[in-house]
Design an enzyme around this catalytic site. Structure first.
Site, PDB file in Angstrom:
ATOM      1  N   CYS A  81       0.891  -1.144   0.034  1.00  0.00           N
ATOM      2  CA  CYS A  81      -0.100   0.085   0.065  1.00  0.00           C
ATOM      3  C   CYS A  81       1.063   1.288   0.111  1.00  0.00           C
ATOM      4  CB  CYS A  81      -0.636  -0.117   1.350  1.00  0.00           C
ATOM      5  SG  CYS A  81      -1.877  -1.591   1.591  1.00  0.00           S
ATOM      6  N   ALA A  82       1.826   1.256  -1.291  1.00  0.00           N
ATOM      7  CA  ALA A  82       3.000   2.082  -0.993  1.00  0.00           C
ATOM      8  C   ALA A  82       2.470   3.750  -1.073  1.00  0.00           C
ATOM      9  CB  ALA A  82       3.911   1.876  -2.523  1.00  0.00           C
ATOM     10  N   GLY A 119       4.936   6.830  -1.527  1.00  0.00           N
ATOM     11  CA  GLY A 119       6.218   6.087  -1.225  1.00  0.00           C
ATOM     12  C   GLY A 119       7.142   6.476  -0.113  1.00  0.00           C
ATOM     13  N   GLY A 120       6.563   7.202   0.967  1.00  0.00           N
ATOM     14  CA  GLY A 120       7.368   7.428   2.145  1.00  0.00           C
ATOM     15  C   GLY A 120       8.199   6.362   2.664  1.00  0.00           C
ATOM     16  N   LYS A 121       7.572   5.297   2.764  1.00  0.00           N
ATOM     17  CA  LYS A 121       8.331   4.202   3.590  1.00  0.00           C
ATOM     18  C   LYS A 121       8.982   3.178   2.505  1.00  0.00           C
ATOM     19  CE  LYS A 121       4.676   4.147   7.093  1.00  0.00           C
ATOM     20  NZ  LYS A 121       3.904   5.051   6.690  1.00  0.00           N
ATOM     21  N   ASP A 140       0.323  -0.151  -5.494  1.00  0.00           N
ATOM     22  CA  ASP A 140      -0.938   0.552  -4.757  1.00  0.00           C
ATOM     23  C   ASP A 140      -2.046   0.343  -5.823  1.00  0.00           C
ATOM     24  OD1 ASP A 140      -1.004   2.738  -2.322  1.00  0.00           O
ATOM     25  OD2 ASP A 140      -2.493   2.914  -3.900  1.00  0.00           O
ATOM     26  N   ASP A 182       1.387  -1.357   5.075  1.00  0.00           N
ATOM     27  CA  ASP A 182       0.974  -0.101   5.630  1.00  0.00           C
ATOM     28  C   ASP A 182      -0.636   0.078   5.292  1.00  0.00           C
ATOM     29  OD1 ASP A 182       1.074   2.129   6.984  1.00  0.00           O
ATOM     30  OD2 ASP A 182       1.735   3.335   5.397  1.00  0.00           O
ATOM     31  N   CYS A 205      -1.805   3.823  11.044  1.00  0.00           N
ATOM     32  CA  CYS A 205      -1.446   5.074  11.614  1.00  0.00           C
ATOM     33  C   CYS A 205      -2.926   5.151  12.532  1.00  0.00           C
ATOM     34  CB  CYS A 205      -1.031   6.296  10.757  1.00  0.00           C
ATOM     35  SG  CYS A 205      -2.153   6.593   9.609  1.00  0.00           S
TER      36      CYS A 205
END
Length: 411
Positions: free
Chosen positions: A240-241, A244-246, A264, A309, A362
């Site tokens: 679940c990119a 793309g932070g992670k 995604d 994520d 989160c």
């Protein structure tokens, strides 16, 4: 609540008008606060840093405390323009700002505003400005005391945290480079790549950002890629990119060696990820749009690591997205829990024997976190997995976003 910084502030008509226009869009048209603020800041090229800070921070603050301010102002949704002016007058009065002699402020009951604030501050749903159903849900899931502490922490303004892109630099060199541009930062214990900004600043215009030396990423979010136990040379999917932070953090951890498949269901987010990867100098990322289940099936039993994520309520990130608490609905929460479980069932099949998977959100709600993992482990898809460890990050303890991470291993 009055603040010495605001007490001597003079309100400027064009700045206040920008805030009022922004609030109309956020409260009445369902627009996202971050997008509205971004648009407002482009209105007048002559505005300096303080003007822009006033617009951004005032807008966010009134969004954050909408329920409390509206109750004090005695206005109900949908708000007309006069209602928004009354809410603004409440904000200004509580900040100790002297109201100018404008027609919009005629008859503002200053003393009554302060009295109502004291009165309503004894009731949590007003004091922390939250919808009834969300207050009840938080109490039910976390217990009264823990929910009160967490809610209070989630109403504080979020710090700006940078993540050093270790493909291009290190934390000390980045700190020196930023200091040359008068951006002061400090290290954060337990967050190896993080720099905390001492004062808020628009870092996206900075040359170090344009050169791909850092990304803006909350400290809690920086824990997730590390939790995956990734190493150079591995084959990994970030399922679940998003933008793309992670994914980019994983590329740094893997030193550009191996392969990251960033996936995604939203193709436009993957386009943004490609742009960011280029700026970061991350060369081991391949994007795949999940347009159907075949994309997932092709990868069954083939990956060393899988990061999920998962989409969630976002309750852990209310500090930076205060409008989310007004947009969130009970039915969305029921639906997202079904989606989370479905994603776990489907995407876990990509992990090969001996491989590992992280499920992260989160959110701070156990029903989106521990309970989802427990349900998965007792299902047919989860029977070959075991829980290695999990971690819940609460905002009132960490000072950063609320997060949850579970590391699972496939036998």
């Amino acid at each position: 609540m009055p603040n010495i910084y605001f007490a001597f502030m003079r309100l400027h008509r064009n700045l206040v008008f920008a805030v009022i226009d922004g609030l109309m869009m956020i409260f009445n048209e369902g627009a996202y606060a971050d997008k509205v603020v971004e648009k407002l800041l482009k209105r007048d090229k002559r505005w300096g840093a303080r003007d822009r800070a006033f617009i951004a921070e005032t807008t966010y603050e009134i969004v954050r405390w909408k329920r409390l301010y509206a109750e004090i102002a005695e206005v109900k949704e949908p708000f007309d323009r006069d209602n928004i002016w009354r809410i603004f007058a409440v904000w200004a009065t509580l900040k100790g700002i002297k109201l100018p002699d404008w027609k919009y402020f005629d008859g503002t009951p200053t003393r009554r505003i302060k009295g109502r604030f004291d009165e309503l501050s004894r009731i949590r749903k007003y004091k922390e400005s939250i919808p009834d159903w969300l207050d009840e849900l938080g109490t039910e899931e976390l217990g009264n005391d823990l929910w009160s502490k967490e809610l209070h922490a989630l109403n504080q303004q979020a710090s700006v945290i940078l993540r050093t892109n270790t493909l291009k630099t290190n934390k000390r060199d980045l700190q020196k480079k930023l200091a040359e541009d008068e951006i002061e930062t400090s290290f954060l214990k337990e967050y190896p790549d993080a720099l905390l900004l001492k004062e808020r600043s628009n870092v996206f215009t900075n040359q170090a950002f344009k050169d791909g030396l850092f990304e803006v990423q909350d400290a809690s979010s920086q824990k997730v890629a590390k939790f995956l136990d990734a190493a150079p040379g591995m084959r990994i999917a970030d399922t679940c990119a998003g933008a793309g932070g992670k994914t980019l953090h994983l590329a740094s951890i893997m030193e550009n060696k191996g392969q990251i498949i960033a996936m995604d269901i939203y193709e436009n987010k993957l386009k943004e990820l490609k742009r960011r990867a280029k700026r970061n100098g991350a060369h081991n990322i391949e994007t795949r749009w999940i347009e159907n289940n075949k994309v997932i099936k092709k990868l069954y039993n083939s990956l060393d690591r899988v990061l999920i994520d998962a989409p969630c309520s976002g309750l852990g990130v209310l500090r930076r997205n205060p409008d989310a608490k007004w947009k969130l609905q009970p039915e969305f929460l029921s639906n997202i829990k079904e989606t989370q479980q479905q994603i776990l069932q489907d995407y876990s099949k990509m992990v090969k024997s001996g491989g590992k998977m992280v499920y992260a959100t989160c959110s701070i709600l156990p029903s989106e976190n521990q309970e989802q993992v427990a349900k998965f482990l007792t299902s047919e898809s989860g029977k070959d997995f075991s829980l290695v460890k999990d971690e819940k990050v609460l905002s009132h303890q960490s000072g950063f976003d609320g997060f949850y991470m579970a590391l699972l291993e496939k036998k």
